[in-house]
Design an enzyme around this catalytic site. Structure first.
Site, mmCIF file in Angstrom:
data_model
loop_
_atom_site.group_PDB
_atom_site.id
_atom_site.type_symbol
_atom_site.label_atom_id
_atom_site.label_comp_id
_atom_site.label_asym_id
_atom_site.label_seq_id
_atom_site.Cartn_x
_atom_site.Cartn_y
_atom_site.Cartn_z
ATOM 1 N N LYS A 77 -17.795 -7.059 -6.588
ATOM 2 C CA LYS A 77 -16.436 -7.131 -7.136
ATOM 3 C C LYS A 77 -16.516 -7.943 -8.420
ATOM 4 O O LYS A 77 -17.426 -8.760 -8.591
ATOM 5 C CB LYS A 77 -15.509 -7.846 -6.146
ATOM 6 N N GLY A 177 6.283 -0.530 0.225
ATOM 7 C CA GLY A 177 5.503 -0.321 -1.006
ATOM 8 C C GLY A 177 5.375 1.162 -1.287
ATOM 9 O O GLY A 177 4.811 1.921 -0.501
ATOM 10 N N GLY A 182 1.570 4.283 -1.256
ATOM 11 C CA GLY A 182 2.729 4.445 -0.366
ATOM 12 C C GLY A 182 3.529 5.702 -0.663
ATOM 13 O O GLY A 182 3.967 6.418 0.255
HETATM 14 P P1 NAI Z 1 0.796 -0.030 -6.736
HETATM 15 O O1 NAI Z 1 0.839 -1.219 -7.613
HETATM 16 O O2 NAI Z 1 0.760 1.339 -7.327
HETATM 17 O O3 NAI Z 1 2.017 -0.046 -5.698
HETATM 18 C C1 NAI Z 1 2.431 -1.193 -5.014
HETATM 19 C C2 NAI Z 1 3.935 -1.069 -4.821
HETATM 20 O O4 NAI Z 1 4.369 -2.134 -3.976
HETATM 21 C C3 NAI Z 1 4.726 -1.181 -6.133
HETATM 22 O O5 NAI Z 1 5.629 -0.099 -6.243
HETATM 23 C C4 NAI Z 1 5.449 -2.522 -5.987
HETATM 24 O O6 NAI Z 1 6.709 -2.527 -6.639
HETATM 25 C C5 NAI Z 1 5.605 -2.623 -4.491
HETATM 26 N N1 NAI Z 1 5.829 -3.960 -3.963
HETATM 27 C C6 NAI Z 1 5.364 -5.143 -4.426
HETATM 28 N N2 NAI Z 1 5.774 -6.145 -3.642
HETATM 29 C C7 NAI Z 1 6.512 -5.594 -2.668
HETATM 30 C C8 NAI Z 1 7.203 -6.118 -1.534
HETATM 31 N N3 NAI Z 1 7.209 -7.417 -1.255
HETATM 32 N N4 NAI Z 1 7.869 -5.246 -0.719
HETATM 33 C C9 NAI Z 1 7.873 -3.923 -0.986
HETATM 34 N N5 NAI Z 1 7.243 -3.378 -2.050
HETATM 35 C C10 NAI Z 1 6.568 -4.212 -2.864
HETATM 36 O O7 NAI Z 1 -0.499 -0.254 -5.798
HETATM 37 P P2 NAI Z 1 -1.267 0.827 -4.932
HETATM 38 O O8 NAI Z 1 -2.418 1.337 -5.679
HETATM 39 O O9 NAI Z 1 -0.307 1.762 -4.304
HETATM 40 O O10 NAI Z 1 -1.886 -0.125 -3.794
HETATM 41 C C11 NAI Z 1 -1.098 -0.562 -2.715
HETATM 42 C C12 NAI Z 1 -1.944 -1.449 -1.822
HETATM 43 O O11 NAI Z 1 -3.078 -0.708 -1.362
HETATM 44 C C13 NAI Z 1 -2.503 -2.693 -2.515
HETATM 45 O O12 NAI Z 1 -2.571 -3.737 -1.569
HETATM 46 C C14 NAI Z 1 -3.902 -2.261 -2.916
HETATM 47 O O13 NAI Z 1 -4.767 -3.366 -3.037
HETATM 48 C C15 NAI Z 1 -4.274 -1.400 -1.725
HETATM 49 N N6 NAI Z 1 -5.310 -0.424 -2.022
HETATM 50 C C16 NAI Z 1 -5.132 0.521 -2.997
HETATM 51 C C17 NAI Z 1 -6.121 1.437 -3.251
HETATM 52 C C18 NAI Z 1 -5.949 2.510 -4.276
HETATM 53 O O14 NAI Z 1 -6.818 3.400 -4.337
HETATM 54 N N7 NAI Z 1 -4.895 2.522 -5.059
HETATM 55 C C19 NAI Z 1 -7.419 1.409 -2.513
HETATM 56 C C20 NAI Z 1 -7.458 0.432 -1.455
HETATM 57 C C21 NAI Z 1 -6.448 -0.463 -1.247
#
Ligand code: NAI
Length: 364
Positions: A77, A177, A182
């Site tokens: 990382k 999320g 999501g």
């Molecule tokens: P993203 O940044 O696209 O989406 C995250 C969403 O969560 C945003 O829409 C944000 O407004 C919302 N959010 C933030 N705080 C919140 C809260 N307290 N309550 C409700 N919604 C809230 O990120 P992404 O890529 O969708 O990732 C989501 C999670 O999955 C993260 O924890 C990330 O580390 C994990 N992840 C993502 C991967 C990927 O390929 N994108 C791979 C493995 C893990």
């Protein structure tokens, strides 16, 4: 002497470039199974010690995730310290890419919080060990798609374990999320015939969801602080880490927790609290490996083949079934079983007795 808070790392490198303002740390936890594969986080850490603690913890976590996903990849990382909105420039990303190049393939990078596909395209100008590039350049592109697919495969396995059928039709799924992961997960469970209750702190994310899935009778939106305790069969955390605190677990009404967010357990003890309450928790690093499986396909077995990556991601369902069954039989939590499986595979590779998984094609 233990130099760092998390031990066992093979290599930790500090990279600086005065001209562009780059300050980065690259951590390689293990290369026993292959190059240390993991994303680059770009964040304004309050103190250098916080950045170091984060990169050490995250690189070890990637080692476990990659091992459990059956990949020929170790754990690595990197963190770039600073605000990407202020510091991001081609010069900085290229300087960072040269630091990755100096590791000669021991570390393979990808996107993470604060970095995006376009950044990987720039970093890739300087080295062949950058993944998560644009599809048009032969990369895996936005890994959120396959991450959501893997979470969905894990969720179906958990449903089968609990309810005797993987079908989600008629179930109610609470999704916290609505970002890259999501949003797509909502689409997948709607396709299954489930109804959805969901929340996001960003009204724009909710608007995008409503526009993409015009089924108001099947999607309810609640406030972010209401989602974990919503009446639902499944709770799926897909926002930030630490969503599962002792208080959240006490208020859960869902029977299954399965989501893409990293580091869902606020403390390790929460795994036992979930089990005590009869809630089946699918370890996050097991079900959210779809993204890293995609970039491993791009970086370790090029050229990127979306169908091959998709098939591997669907294998997360079989690994989830195995973990949940072993947990039930042994009385351990799914987290303990998942950790042990990953550790066995890394130990076997370290001892030279491991069975090679060609190109990470098989789930465990
Ligand atoms: P993203 O940044 O696209 O989406 C995250 C969403 O969560 C945003 O829409 C944000 O407004 C919302 N959010 C933030 N705080 C919140 C809260 N307290 N309550 C409700 N919604 C809230 O990120 P992404 O890529 O969708 O990732 C989501 C999670 O999955 C993260 O924890 C990330 O580390 C994990 N992840 C993502 C991967 C990927 O390929 N994108 C791979 C493995 C893990």
């Amino acid at each position: 002497m233990q130099l760092f808070s998390v031990d066992g790392h093979e290599q930790v490198v500090l990279a600086q470039d005065r001209a562009s303002g780059l300050r980065a740390i690259i951590a390689v936890w293990s290369t026993a199974l292959g190059p240390g594969l993991g994303g680059t986080r770009f964040l304004p850490y309050a103190a250098p010690a916080d950045a170091l603690a984060d990169v050490l913890r995250l690189s070890k976590a990637m080692g476990y995730k990659n091992a459990l996903a059956g990949l020929s990849a170790g754990g690595g990382k990197a963190v770039i310290v600073g605000d990407p909105a202020v510091l991001r420039s081609d010069a900085l990303l290229e300087a960072y890419g040269r630091a990755v190049a100096q590791l000669g393939g021991r570390y393979v990078t990808a996107c993470d919080v604060g970095t995006r596909v376009q950044d990987m395209d720039v970093i890739a100008r300087t080295n062949p060990w950058t993944t998560g590039r644009s599809r048009s350049l032969g990369g895996a592109g936005d890994s959120g798609e396959l991450t959501a697919l893997g979470v969905h495969a894990g969720l179906r396995a958990a449903a089968e374990h609990v309810w005797g059928t993987p079908e989600l039709g008629g179930r109610r799924v609470a999704v916290s999320g609505l970002g890259k992961v999501g949003h797509r997960l909502v689409g997948l469970v709607l396709d299954d015939g489930a109804t959805v209750v969901c929340a996001d702190t960003d009204p724009e994310a909710v608007r995008r969801l409503r526009a993409a899935y015009p089924a108001p009778d099947r999607i309810e939106v609640v406030a972010p602080d209401q989602i974990a305790a919503a009446e639902a069969d499944v709770f799926s955390p897909n926002a930030l880490g630490g969503a599962l605190t002792a208080a959240v677990v006490a208020g859960l009404r869902a029977r299954i927790v399965c989501g893409g967010a990293n580091n869902q357990l606020a403390t390790a003890e929460v795994a036992a609290a979930l089990a005590t309450r009869g809630v089946l928790w699918c370890p996050d690093y097991l079900v959210n490996a779809g993204g890293v499986i995609a970039v491993a396909d791009e970086g370790l077995t090029p050229p990127y083949d979306h169908e091959r990556a998709t098939a591997r991601v669907l294998g997360i369902g079989a690994t989830t079934r195995r973990v949940l069954q072993e947990a039930q039989q042994s009385g351990q939590t799914p987290a303990e079983v998942a950790d042990a499986l990953a550790e066995q595979r890394i130990a076997a590779a370290t001892a030279g007795t491991g069975t090679e998984v060609p190109g990470g094609e098989q789930p465990l």
